[in-house]
Design a protein around this motif. Sequence first.
Motif, mmCIF file in Angstrom:
data_model
loop_
_atom_site.group_PDB
_atom_site.id
_atom_site.type_symbol
_atom_site.label_atom_id
_atom_site.label_comp_id
_atom_site.label_asym_id
_atom_site.label_seq_id
_atom_site.Cartn_x
_atom_site.Cartn_y
_atom_site.Cartn_z
ATOM 1 N N ARG A 67 0.918 -1.171 -0.139
ATOM 2 C CA ARG A 67 -0.076 -0.084 -0.033
ATOM 3 C C ARG A 67 0.881 1.149 0.114
ATOM 4 O O ARG A 67 0.582 2.248 -0.840
ATOM 5 C CB ARG A 67 -0.966 -0.282 1.261
ATOM 6 N N LEU A 69 4.065 1.444 -0.975
ATOM 7 C CA LEU A 69 4.632 1.667 -2.285
ATOM 8 C C LEU A 69 3.741 2.157 -3.380
ATOM 9 O O LEU A 69 3.977 3.055 -4.068
ATOM 10 C CB LEU A 69 5.070 0.244 -2.879
ATOM 11 N N GLY A 70 2.525 1.474 -3.226
ATOM 12 C CA GLY A 70 1.706 2.315 -4.161
ATOM 13 C C GLY A 70 1.196 3.617 -4.139
ATOM 14 O O GLY A 70 1.374 4.517 -5.165
ATOM 15 N N LEU A 74 3.756 4.286 -7.065
ATOM 16 C CA LEU A 74 3.431 3.755 -8.159
ATOM 17 C C LEU A 74 1.971 3.656 -8.829
ATOM 18 O O LEU A 74 1.548 3.527 -9.929
ATOM 19 C CB LEU A 74 3.516 2.001 -7.978
ATOM 20 N N TYR A 75 0.962 4.306 -7.854
ATOM 21 C CA TYR A 75 -0.419 4.361 -8.397
ATOM 22 C C TYR A 75 -0.604 5.403 -9.404
ATOM 23 O O TYR A 75 -0.037 6.509 -9.117
ATOM 24 C CB TYR A 75 -1.202 4.567 -7.378
ATOM 25 N N ARG A 76 -1.301 5.163 -10.369
ATOM 26 C CA ARG A 76 -1.487 6.362 -11.331
ATOM 27 C C ARG A 76 -3.143 6.240 -11.793
ATOM 28 O O ARG A 76 -3.484 5.050 -11.438
ATOM 29 C CB ARG A 76 -0.806 6.253 -12.544
ATOM 30 N N ASP A 77 -3.523 6.965 -12.306
ATOM 31 C CA ASP A 77 -4.882 7.145 -12.927
ATOM 32 C C ASP A 77 -4.812 5.902 -13.978
ATOM 33 O O ASP A 77 -3.952 5.720 -14.943
ATOM 34 C CB ASP A 77 -5.487 8.348 -13.189
ATOM 35 N N GLU A 78 -6.022 5.493 -14.392
ATOM 36 C CA GLU A 78 -6.333 4.530 -15.219
ATOM 37 C C GLU A 78 -6.003 4.879 -16.618
ATOM 38 O O GLU A 78 -5.572 4.028 -17.408
ATOM 39 C CB GLU A 78 -7.533 3.653 -15.083
#
Lengths: 85, 150, 563, 493
Positions: A67, A69-70, A74-78
């Motif tokens: 979580r 890390l994201g 790393l998390y981006r919009d789709e």
Amino acid sequence: MKLARIIEFLISKRSLLAVIMLVLMAALVLADIILPPAYTRFPWEAISGFAAFFGFVACAALIFFSRFLGEWLLYRDEDYYDDHE
Amino acid sequence: MRENGILRVVARFLIPLIMLFGLYIQFHGEYSPGGGFQAGIVFAAGWILFVLIYGLDAALQVIPERAMYVLMVAGVILYCAVGIAGVVLGGHFLDFYPLLPGKHAAQQFGIITVEFGVGVTVATVVMLIFTLFARRKSEWKAAKVEDDQP
Amino acid sequence: MITSDWIHPSLVLIAGTLVVPLLKGRAMQTWMVLLPLAVLGVLWLAQPGEYGQMAFLGMELVTGRVDDLSMVFGWVFSTVLLIGAIYALHVNDQVQHVAAFLYGASALGVVFAGDLITLYVFWELMVITSVWLIWRRGSEVSFNAGFRYLVIHAVGGVVLLAGIIMFQFETGTTRFDQIDADGPAFWLILAAFMINAAVPPLHAWLTDAYPEATVTGAVFMSALTTKTAVYTLIRGYPGTEMLVWLGAFMTLYGVTFAMLSNDIRRLLSYHIVSQVGYMVAGVGLGTALALSGSASHAFTHILYKALLFMGAGAVIHMTGRSKLSELGGLYRYMPWTFVLYLVGGVSISAFPLFSGYVSKTMIVEAAAVDGRALIWLMLAVASAGTFLSTTLKLPYKTWLGEDSGLRPQEAPWNMLLAMSIAAALCFLIGIFPGLLYALLPEPVDFDAYTMSVFLKEMQLLLFTGLAFCLLLKYVGGGPKISLDVDWLYRRGGPRLISATGTAIVTADRAVRRVALGQLMRLTSHMERKHGRDGKLAKSWPIGSMALWTAIVLAMLLTFGVWR
Amino acid sequence: MTITELMPFSVLVPLIASLVCALLPGRFWPWAVTLVATITSAVIAAITLPAAAQVTLSYAFGNWPPPIGIEYRVDAANAFVALLVAGMAAVALPWAKKSVDREVPERQGAFYALFLLALSGLLGITLSGDAFNIFVFLEISSLATYGLIAHGSDRRALLASFRYLIMGTVGATFLLIGIGFLYVMTGTLNLADLAERLPEVRDTSTVRAALAFIIVGMGLKLAMLPLHLWLPNAYTYAPSFVTVFLAGTATKVALYVMLRFVFTVFAPDWSFVVLPLSTVLMILAVAGMFAGSWVAMFQPNIKRMLAYSSVAQVGYMVLGVSLVSIVGLTAAFLHLFNHALMKTALFMAVGTVIYQVGSGHLKDFRGLGRTMPWTLTAFALAGLSIIGVPLTAGFVSKWYLIQAALDQGQWFLVVLILITSLMAIVYIWRVIEAAWFQERPGNQPAAGEAPLALLIPTWVLVALNFYFGIDTRLTVGGATAAAEALLGGGMAP
């Protein structure tokens, strides 16, 4: 749709199932304490219930680490890749 | 140029001589300096002079363009035919010895025939090239294309 | 390639596939089931030995080498072809069927290849055929993903070819046994194998492309490409120390990124990376036990991973959605899919009585026997993580959890049948591991069902489940995508190129402005001298040809004549 | 008639046939005569090769003994190239009928006569053992080629032909200058005789200059990198059939002449020492491989793209030469042969598309994969050969080339070859992508599959590409014999 009913039945009894599971887990740890360790190739193999502890910690660590890390990196919009391709 | 009397008279006198000279070179080519190439050029030069004086149309009535074209090919065919004849009679390509019994006669016959082929082709090729250019000029004039060359 | 006691299974498959475009409807469906059965029959008849020798460019090719190791993979590949074909029976797209069978044929070709040239040919064929399973999804996203897949494998293919050439040069042979070259050949071939085995950071093609493949195509893909790579690693690189660490790292990398995934098949794809990590680590350990573990884990993995992909595919097929955040509460409508998926889930998590248990514990045990504490711990964490996301998180969010309002039908009978076969096999192997062990090249000196192994595994898994229940609200997710190495070539590379391009163009413009200024001055000078407007400019092309001629001539003359 | 006596007829038959053709009217007979002549000459070349691989054949014209008379001297190297030239012409001709009818509707007699002249010229160059004759035949074939290119329906064909004429003439003149220098120094024009007499005088700058002139002259005809500028336009605007024929033959013959001079006339242990030929050729070859492939990746016109790809492929051949070893030369000869196979097949496929659609632009290829599957599959398969995928002929030659590079420890060349192969994937892929993955725009007419007369020869070549990719005995055997004939065993491999 019989199978669906069975599943539904199981879900309705989930607290009972949870109790059964917990008992089972306690039994596993107990068994580990009672039975002598088969090997002591690693120091922790002598510790009773280490695997249980390790499983719990590993799971928690993975949940939090991934979580972190994201959200940190790393998390981006789709549609992240869409506007460039 | 065409209306110039002197030119017409001199040309009428010269053209046969030029052509005769061409033939001389042609048929003495095997022993003395000369041969098909030079003869063809000289012969064609005579013809070109004729065109310059009397016009292309008159010249083409003497030797039509199609005839030149055929002769051009025929000259090379003659050359090759002699070459092949050597092979057929048991020698190599362009081998003249088997053509006739005597050595000298064979060489002479072979060379003269081959050179004749060369002469015909060279003459007609030069004539054709000249015809093409000359006609283009007249086509331009017919189409009233401005000539941008000085 | 055909002798009395050996018929190349790839040949059978390719020949059979050629018939597929001619067939329709029932006939085609029957043929699709018969063809893998025929291959299984051919394998049944195969005797160990070397067949189909051919001379090529002064080398001897061995197109068919049958030994125990190749037979293990041969069996499981043809089994999964049968399962996948049944799963795809309802699909009315001959291109996909042809691609899938040819893909299977080339994978079989790789495992039966006795030399590197044959291997390379089938290796490339595998890429060319499998990419259609992505493209036939028909969307632009899948086209782009397939294209990236193709490019990466093309590069991998070139690396492999370069390695093979150097190997041949170094050792004078192209036989495919343990790669014992020690120049660049060793590393190039290893790198190419690692690309196909999806070893990070060379793994992104997998998690990029598989979620975009067709529902049925992904089943084949999950089974074949990475496992052929595992086969080649077992054959070519047993005992390579680096692989132990890479493999252990892979297991953790896979489970971590799987936690971040929202697309169900992307999640499963990351678990391919993770599971292949166990096999790679086993290859790296290189002991007989570890290699047996790798081979058997590949065997079981193909079955349960196909089962998982079939379950996820059935959901996508019936609902048209693939995101965890958009699914939920499907158990009432697709209960059979749910249960069969769970069989796959507990298999991959290595629950006792299911297939993963008998193979994964073998690798973990091999690590323990080797005394590698850290590796052992890493693998244990990965075990917990595998259970966490494939068996707890994914089914919870798909079938249980919040109701998404979807009311799909149960999956078609052929899908359920294919899943049932796979589930039955998982169960069978879990209960009678001896059946699997008997196939392995080395006799297996390991019993998964001892009390100590059983206790440890159960504790690990159940307490992972406990942590999941307690920490459910902290589990990440939501409609997001996560970056991975593929960012480098999807965004980083283009950015770098465009930045470099801009720099070059700017520099070039500046240089040219100066140079052209000089040239223009010269030209106008020349023009003034030679009159006739622009003649020099007009003849420039021919002039430049002549210029080059002069330059080359001058160069040669300077070197040659005036030395 | 012995094989030696038969051999010159592979040149003479097309020569005489061209004369016949020039006189024939209509559309059928010129083509038929050409076909018969070409096949005859191909058969003769095929008979010659095995004999020439055994022992050098010598045929004296007019029975004048060689140093004085004109000689055809054939060893494995010429026989191999001659077979290639005549064979490619024979395969291309069945294809030609439809395409030429469409693109050159009038005066086909003259057109085919020019073609036969070009063919006999090219064969004459390969077979002749006389330096001046090589020049004469070079001019015959070149002049005929200029005429052929000028037949293109695009008006730019004239300009392309004119440019080629200028550059070709420069090249031929350079060759003539080189030969002249040699004649001045030795007093002979016979190649074998030259090779014998040159060692006495070769430490003069005249001889060195001769070598330089010959290399540049032939480099021009060969389209070696900085001298290639005539080629793309000529190939693009010529009639499809002419491109098909030239792509497989003209540059190959030029390479052969260069090799003949560098290796036979000047011994390689001299010519590669006195000039830094190895380095120069290697640099030019690598530059050609890259520049050609690079430019090809961005060409919108497929014929032009393939033309630039030819520049790159010439680079591979020159690279093989620059390695100065048996394996390297074998690779060069192999690629010479294989490239003819694949490039001819590709140009045929494009020509077929042009026949059906009327244009060879990439945008006109969109969606053709569905309506013309056979044509474009042929293109894709021949493209695999250009890329160098195993089981295709292209792989075999690249394999040898890489082996040759490795033999000399030139690792970086291997890398470069593989990178240019990747670039080949890109430019072939662009066509495949357009043909199969793009929709045909509504405003473009739908095109059906091409007639069999065009498809069959194309597929024959595609099949040959695969045949020679698997059974390499003929090609590798021929190429090795050719390489050994050139190196004469004098050089260490």
